[in-house]
Design a protein around this motif. Structure first.
Motif, mmCIF file in Angstrom:
data_model
loop_
_atom_site.group_PDB
_atom_site.id
_atom_site.type_symbol
_atom_site.label_atom_id
_atom_site.label_comp_id
_atom_site.label_asym_id
_atom_site.label_seq_id
_atom_site.Cartn_x
_atom_site.Cartn_y
_atom_site.Cartn_z
ATOM 1 N N VAL A 65 -7.864 0.120 -6.373
ATOM 2 C CA VAL A 65 -6.511 -0.068 -5.824
ATOM 3 C C VAL A 65 -6.185 0.990 -4.766
ATOM 4 O O VAL A 65 -5.862 0.633 -3.628
ATOM 5 C CB VAL A 65 -5.446 -0.103 -6.945
ATOM 6 C CG1 VAL A 65 -4.044 -0.076 -6.359
ATOM 7 C CG2 VAL A 65 -5.643 -1.327 -7.817
ATOM 8 N N PRO A 66 -6.239 2.277 -5.068
ATOM 9 C CA PRO A 66 -5.892 3.259 -4.016
ATOM 10 C C PRO A 66 -6.895 3.300 -2.871
ATOM 11 O O PRO A 66 -6.573 3.762 -1.781
ATOM 12 C CB PRO A 66 -5.850 4.609 -4.747
ATOM 13 C CG PRO A 66 -6.266 4.363 -6.139
ATOM 14 C CD PRO A 66 -6.471 2.908 -6.347
ATOM 15 N N GLN A 67 -8.110 2.806 -3.093
ATOM 16 C CA GLN A 67 -9.121 2.800 -2.038
ATOM 17 C C GLN A 67 -8.732 1.877 -0.889
ATOM 18 O O GLN A 67 -9.243 2.015 0.210
ATOM 19 C CB GLN A 67 -10.485 2.374 -2.596
ATOM 20 C CG GLN A 67 -10.991 3.231 -3.741
ATOM 21 C CD GLN A 67 -11.092 4.696 -3.381
ATOM 22 O OE1 GLN A 67 -11.596 5.049 -2.340
ATOM 23 N NE2 GLN A 67 -10.590 5.525 -4.262
ATOM 24 N N GLN A 68 -7.825 0.948 -1.160
ATOM 25 C CA GLN A 68 -7.393 -0.018 -0.143
ATOM 26 C C GLN A 68 -6.378 0.580 0.833
ATOM 27 O O GLN A 68 -6.079 -0.019 1.850
ATOM 28 C CB GLN A 68 -6.793 -1.247 -0.803
ATOM 29 C CG GLN A 68 -7.771 -1.988 -1.691
ATOM 30 C CD GLN A 68 -7.081 -3.059 -2.511
ATOM 31 O OE1 GLN A 68 -6.083 -3.623 -2.096
ATOM 32 N NE2 GLN A 68 -7.608 -3.350 -3.691
ATOM 33 N N ILE A 69 -5.841 1.739 0.484
ATOM 34 C CA ILE A 69 -4.829 2.367 1.329
ATOM 35 C C ILE A 69 -5.514 3.145 2.438
ATOM 36 O O ILE A 69 -6.477 3.873 2.198
ATOM 37 C CB ILE A 69 -3.924 3.304 0.499
ATOM 38 C CG1 ILE A 69 -3.163 2.494 -0.555
ATOM 39 C CG2 ILE A 69 -2.951 4.057 1.395
ATOM 40 C CD1 ILE A 69 -2.377 3.348 -1.508
ATOM 41 N N ASN A 70 -5.010 3.027 3.634
ATOM 42 C CA ASN A 70 -5.541 3.762 4.768
ATOM 43 C C ASN A 70 -5.252 5.247 4.577
ATOM 44 O O ASN A 70 -4.087 5.647 4.561
ATOM 45 C CB ASN A 70 -4.890 3.242 6.056
ATOM 46 C CG ASN A 70 -5.371 3.994 7.275
ATOM 47 O OD1 ASN A 70 -6.176 4.913 7.189
ATOM 48 N ND2 ASN A 70 -4.851 3.592 8.429
#
Length: 171
Positions: A162-167
């Motif tokens: 999930v947090p890996q998808q944030i730029n």
């Protein structure tokens, strides 16, 4: 019955007790500079494949959580955990003492739901006012949870993604 309230109020493994008795009369330098600590540091370096790593021991879990969380976050960031999470319920404000907010999300049987995490992060990133809020900088989970539940490997992977998808440049 299994108890998850604290690991300081239970007995030690028989091998630990055996070694305490075995080495009871060995006089050492205290506070992490003794032969036992040095041996443990070498084993940690070896296990991590980092021969030059600097290893420091802390006295307990609360100090370890507060120190680690503080070292991983920028001053304006907070740590996300479920409302029953250990750092939120049992650590007497240790994380907040480092001036990092604990951002709580509802959990399911003590576990973080990646969909709830994703919605929170998405809402935060699309909030035009988020410059005035504590930025989420870290996700904290415990295994087992404070309620004794266990994550599956897939659940852990789903939370990780999930947090890996944030730029990262948007931080």
């Amino acid at each position: 019955m299994i108890s998850f309230e604290c690991d300081y109020n239970n007995g030690a493994h028989p091998k630990v007790l055996e070694n305490l008795v075995r080495y009871n009369d060995v006089r050492t330098t205290p506070y992490g500079f003794d032969e036992f600590s040095e041996r443990a540091k070498e084993r940690i370096r070896e296990a991590c494949g980092m021969p030059d790593a600097q290893i420091f021991f802390l006295t307990g879990g609360t100090q370890t959580n507060a120190t680690t969380i503080d070292s991983m976050l920028y001053q304006y960031e907070g740590v996300i955990c479920v409302e029953t999470g250990h750092i939120n319920v049992h650590e007497a404000g240790a994380v907040e003492f480092t001036e990092h907010k604990i951002i709580t999300l509802p959990g399911t049987e003590g576990k973080m739901d990646p969909k709830v995490l994703d919605k929170y992060l998405d809402d935060f990133m699309h909030d035009g006012n988020n410059a005035h809020a504590v930025f989420p900088g870290l996700v904290y989970i415990t295994f087992p949870t404070e309620l004794g539940t266990l994550y599956t490997a897939k659940e852990l992977d789903d939370i990780y993604r999930v947090p890996q998808q944030i730029n990262p440049l948007s931080r």
